[in-house]
Design a protein around this motif. Structure first.
Motif, PDB file in Angstrom:
ATOM      1  N   ALA A  31      -0.150  80.373   2.227  1.00  0.00           N
ATOM      2  CA  ALA A  31       0.207  81.749   2.560  1.00  0.00           C
ATOM      3  C   ALA A  31       0.976  81.806   3.876  1.00  0.00           C
ATOM      4  N   ALA A  32       0.509  81.049   4.864  1.00  0.00           N
ATOM      5  CA  ALA A  32       1.163  81.055   6.179  1.00  0.00           C
ATOM      6  C   ALA A  32       2.584  80.515   6.096  1.00  0.00           C
ATOM      7  N   THR A  33       2.810  79.543   5.223  1.00  0.00           N
ATOM      8  CA  THR A  33       4.155  78.995   5.044  1.00  0.00           C
ATOM      9  C   THR A  33       5.105  80.068   4.509  1.00  0.00           C
ATOM     10  N   ALA A  34       4.639  80.845   3.532  1.00  0.00           N
ATOM     11  CA  ALA A  34       5.462  81.931   2.980  1.00  0.00           C
ATOM     12  C   ALA A  34       5.713  83.010   4.022  1.00  0.00           C
ATOM     13  N   LEU A  35       4.696  83.327   4.809  1.00  0.00           N
ATOM     14  CA  LEU A  35       4.831  84.335   5.864  1.00  0.00           C
ATOM     15  C   LEU A  35       5.829  83.879   6.927  1.00  0.00           C
ATOM     16  N   THR A  36       5.708  82.637   7.335  1.00  0.00           N
ATOM     17  CA  THR A  36       6.599  82.095   8.371  1.00  0.00           C
ATOM     18  C   THR A  36       8.043  82.104   7.905  1.00  0.00           C
ATOM     19  N   GLN A  37       8.257  81.698   6.663  1.00  0.00           N
ATOM     20  CA  GLN A  37       9.615  81.688   6.124  1.00  0.00           C
ATOM     21  C   GLN A  37      10.225  83.090   6.128  1.00  0.00           C
ATOM     22  N   ALA A  38       9.422  84.092   5.749  1.00  0.00           N
ATOM     23  CA  ALA A  38       9.924  85.469   5.721  1.00  0.00           C
ATOM     24  C   ALA A  38      10.280  85.959   7.120  1.00  0.00           C
ATOM     25  N   ILE A  39       9.482  85.590   8.111  1.00  0.00           N
ATOM     26  CA  ILE A  39       9.768  85.984   9.500  1.00  0.00           C
ATOM     27  C   ILE A  39      11.037  85.281   9.999  1.00  0.00           C
ATOM     28  N   CYS A  40      11.172  84.002   9.685  1.00  0.00           N
ATOM     29  CA  CYS A  40      12.343  83.246  10.137  1.00  0.00           C
ATOM     30  C   CYS A  40      13.634  83.747   9.489  1.00  0.00           C
ATOM     31  N   GLU A  41      13.517  84.255   8.257  1.00  0.00           N
ATOM     32  CA  GLU A  41      14.696  84.812   7.591  1.00  0.00           C
ATOM     33  C   GLU A  41      15.175  86.088   8.272  1.00  0.00           C
ATOM     34  N   ARG A  42      14.259  86.770   8.950  1.00  0.00           N
ATOM     35  CA  ARG A  42      14.583  88.053   9.569  1.00  0.00           C
ATOM     36  C   ARG A  42      14.988  87.900  11.035  1.00  0.00           C
ATOM     37  N   TRP A  43      14.314  87.020  11.773  1.00  0.00           N
ATOM     38  CA  TRP A  43      14.568  86.867  13.213  1.00  0.00           C
ATOM     39  C   TRP A  43      14.736  85.391  13.558  1.00  0.00           C
ATOM     40  N   ASN A  44      15.714  85.100  14.410  1.00  0.00           N
ATOM     41  CA  ASN A  44      15.895  83.706  14.828  1.00  0.00           C
ATOM     42  C   ASN A  44      14.973  83.371  15.993  1.00  0.00           C
ATOM     43  N   LYS A 154       9.030  95.380  17.551  1.00  0.00           N
ATOM     44  CA  LYS A 154       9.047  95.349  16.078  1.00  0.00           C
ATOM     45  C   LYS A 154       7.753  94.687  15.615  1.00  0.00           C
ATOM     46  N   VAL A 155       7.114  95.242  14.599  1.00  0.00           N
ATOM     47  CA  VAL A 155       5.791  94.767  14.184  1.00  0.00           C
ATOM     48  C   VAL A 155       5.830  94.274  12.746  1.00  0.00           C
ATOM     49  N   VAL A 156       5.362  93.044  12.553  1.00  0.00           N
ATOM     50  CA  VAL A 156       5.236  92.466  11.218  1.00  0.00           C
ATOM     51  C   VAL A 156       3.749  92.373  10.894  1.00  0.00           C
ATOM     52  N   SER A 157       3.312  93.095   9.877  1.00  0.00           N
ATOM     53  CA  SER A 157       1.900  93.057   9.486  1.00  0.00           C
ATOM     54  C   SER A 157       1.697  92.063   8.355  1.00  0.00           C
ATOM     55  N   ILE A 158       0.635  91.283   8.482  1.00  0.00           N
ATOM     56  CA  ILE A 158       0.281  90.312   7.458  1.00  0.00           C
ATOM     57  C   ILE A 158      -0.596  90.980   6.409  1.00  0.00           C
TER      58      ILE A 158
END
Length: 505
Positions: A31-44, A154-158
Motif C-alpha cells: 500500500a505504501a508503495t502505491a501511495l508513494t508513487q502517487a505522491i511522486c507523480e504529483r510533486w517532485n 497542501k494535504v494528502v490524506s491516506i
C-alpha cells in the motif's frame, strides 16, 4: 463495483493476508508503495514533506511512505503521535524501519508537541486516522487537525481524511476533520465519499489498487454498489425484425397544468426517445396547443378541466404510467392522483408534484401500490419522510421507504441512489453538474416510464433510466459545456447515449 463498510474492509485485509498468503507488514508495504508513487507523480523532491502519523495502521502506512520518500531524496520530517504508548504491531514495525535508516527524520510525540511550520510549499501527508475511526476527533488530535487546516499547506490524506468516518458522519464535528487537497483511498470508494457535504474534506480523489483478494471481494456481500455501463448493456433489448408499435409498449403520462405544459413536453419527449411504441398524455385542456405542436407523436387525452388534472382515466391497455411532472398540488389534483394510482395495474413512476402531494398528505403513503417507483430529489424526500441532518440520514430514510413500500426510491443527486425493495442500494456513476437545471427530473421520469412500457422490469428500467439519463447529460456536456445545458439537451443526446452504451460495452 461493490462499496464495502469499514468492518468489511478490515475483514478483506485479513482474508488477503490469510489466502494470498502475505504478511500484514508486507501488505502495508504494498500500500505504501502505491501511495508513494502517487505522491511522486504529483510533486517532485524539491518540496518539503511533513508526515503526521497516528498510532494505528494508518500511521504505519504514513511512516512507510515517509521512508520511501526519503529513499527518493525528498526532504521529509515525520511526526509519530504515540500519546497512549501503544502502537499497532505494523505501525511499530514501520517506526523501527524508519529509525534504522533515518532516525533524524522522525519525531515521536509522547507528551509535548511543538508543531512544525507549514508553508504553502509544504506537502502534508495525513496518516493520523483511517477507515477504522468510529467517533469524532477531540482533544489534541482535534487541535492538530485545526492547525493543519489553518495552514496554506497542501494535504494528502491516506485512505480517508483524518476525522472523517467511512459511513455515518451525522454527528461528526466538521471542524475536526482534515480538509484534504488530495485523498489517496485504498482499493475502493468509501460510502462517505458519495455524499455532497463531505466533498470539501476529500478534495481530489484517487483510488489506488493495493491488491486485496479478488476472490474475497467477490465472496463478500455488499449493501452498496456502483452502477457500471457493462451491467446496463447486458439488459438492452433488441427489436425483432417484424416489430410494430403495438409490440413496443403503450405508456400513459399524466403531466402538466396551465403554465407548466413544459414539464409534460419534456417528460413526453424523453419517454418517446426511450423506445416506447405509443404514448398517451393526459393533461388539462389549455395545454392542447402546446403539446400538439411540441410532441406531435403523442396522443392527447384531455382532462375535463381547463387548467388542472382533476379526473383519473382508465388504464387498461397501458404498460406503464408516469405521473406528477407539472400537475400542481390543488386539492382536486391530489384526489385525482390517489384515485389514478388505485386504478393502475401497470408499473408506476411518480415524481415532482405527485411526491409533493404525498408529502402534504402523508396518510396517503400507505395506499401506494407495491412496486411503485418514486424519484425524489432531497427536499421532496424530506417532505415525505421528515427533515434530515445529512446525506447519510437521508439515504437511510430512502432505503427504509423503499423497503416499506416494497418499491423503488430513486434519490436524485450527484451520485443518484437507487434504493431497492430488498435494502440494496446502487449508486449511479454517470451525470454532471450541468444537469442541475429545471426539467432534468421530468426527463428522467419520461425515460423510466418509456423503458417500463417497452417491457423492462421495474429494476431494469430504474437502473437503465438513471444511467442513460446521466450518460446523455455527459454527452450533452461534451458538446456544449456544463454551464449552458438545459433539460432538452439531455433528450437530444439520448440516441447517442443508447448507441454509446451498445458500442462501448
Amino acid at each position: 463495483m461493490k462499496i464495502f463498510t469499514s468492518a468489511q474492509i478490515h475483514e478483506l485485509d485479513k482474508y488477503t493476508i490469510e489466502h494470498e498468503p502475505i504478511k500484514s507488514i508486507d501488505l502495508m508495504e504494498r500500500a505504501a508503495t502505491a501511495l508513494t508513487q502517487a505522491i511522486c507523480e504529483r510533486w517532485n523532491n524539491t518540496v518539503p514533506v511533513v508526515v503526521f502519523a497516528g498510532p494505528g495502521n494508518n500511521g504505519g502506512d504514513a511512516l512507510a511512505v515517509a521512508r520511501m520518500l526519503i529513499d527518493k531524496s525528498y526532504k521529509v520530517k515525520a511526526y509519530l503521535f504515540n500519546i497512549g504508548g501503544k502502537l499497532s504491531a505494523d505501525c511499530g514495525e514501520n517506526k523501527q524501519r524508519l529509525m534504522d535508516k533515518y532516525a533524524n527524520n522522525l519525531v515521536e510525540v509522547i507528551q509535548e508537541f511543538d508543531p512544525p511550520r507549514l508553508t504553502e510549499e509544504t506537502v502534508v501527508v495525513d496518516g493520523l486516522f483511517g477507515s477504522g475511526l468510529n467517533k469524532p476527533l477531540a482533544g489534541g488530535f482535534a487541535a492538530l487537525v485545526k492547525y493543519i487546516n489553518a495552514s496554506p499547506a497542501k494535504v494528502v490524506s491516506i485512505d480517508v481524511p483524518s476525522g472523517l468516518m467511512t459511513e455515518d458522519n451525522t454527528y461528526n464535528v466538521s471542524a475536526n476533520i482534515i480538509n484534504a487537497t488530495l485523498t489517496l483511498t485504498l482499493q475502493q470508494l468509501k460510502l462517505a465519499f458519495l455524499f455532497a457535504e463531505n466533498q470539501p474534506f476529500i478534495g481530489e480523489l484517487k483510488i489506488l489498487d493495493i491488491g486485496l483478494s479478488r476472490q474475497g471481494m467477490e465472496e463478500t456481500d455488499a449493501q452498496f454498489t456502483l452502477l457500471e455501463g457493462s451491467e446496463i448493456a447486458k439488459m438492452l433489448k433488441t427489436r425483432p425484425p417484424f416489430a410494430h408499435k403495438g409490440m413496443m409498449g403503450h405508456a400513459l403520462l399524466v403531466a402538466g397544468s396551465f403554465g407548466m405544459a413544459g414539464a409534460a413536453v419534456l417528460a413526453a419527449r424523453a419517454c418517446l426517445r426511450s423506445g416506447v411504441g405509443k404514448l398517451t398524455i393526459h393533461t388539462p385542456k389549455r395545454n392542447v396547443a402546446v403539446l400538439q405542436v411540441a410532441v406531435p407523436e403523442a396522443v392527447l387525452d384531455l382532462d375535463k378541466e381547463e387548467t388542472t388534472f382533476t379526473e383519473p382515466i382508465p388504464v387498461e391497455g397501458f404498460q406503464a404510467l408516469g405521473i406528477g411532472p407539472g400537475i400542481g398540488q390543488a386539492d382536486q389534483t391530489g384526489i385525482a392522483l390517489i384515485a389514478q394510482l388505485r386504478r393502475a395495474q401497470c408499473p408506476i413512476v411518480a415524481d415532482a408534484d405527485a411526491l409533493n402531494i404525498f408529502g402534504s398528505r402523508q396518510a396517503w403513503m400507505q395506499q401506494l401500490p407495491k412496486g411503485i417507483i418514486l424519484t425524489p430529489h432531497p427536499k421532496e424526500l424530506e417532505r415525505m419522510e421528515g427533515e434530515c441532518n445529512d446525506s447519510y440520514e437521508r439515504l437511510t430514510k430512502a432505503c427504509e421507504l423503499a423497503q416499506r413500500l416494497q418499491g423503488y426510491v430513486v434519490l436524485k443527486g450527484h451520485y443518484t441512489a437507487i434504493c431497492m425493495p430488498d435494502g440494496h442500494v446502487v449508486f449511479n456513476t454517470t451525470g454532471n453538474p450541468g444537469m442541475a437545471t429545471a426539467g432534468s427530473g421530468d426527463v428522467l421520469t419520461g425515460i423510466i416510464t418509456g423503458l417500463l412500457a417497452r417491457g423492462y422490469s421495474r429494476q431494469e428500467a430504474t437502473l437503465m433510466g438513471v444511467y442513460l439519463h446521466g450518460l446523455a447529460g455527459d454527452l450533452a456536456a461534451e458538446e456544449m459545456g456544463q454551464e449552458c445545458m438545459v433539460a432538452s439537451d439531455i433528450i437530444a443526446c439520448l440516441p447517442k447515449a443508447f448507441r454509446k452504451l451498445t458500442i462501448d460495452n
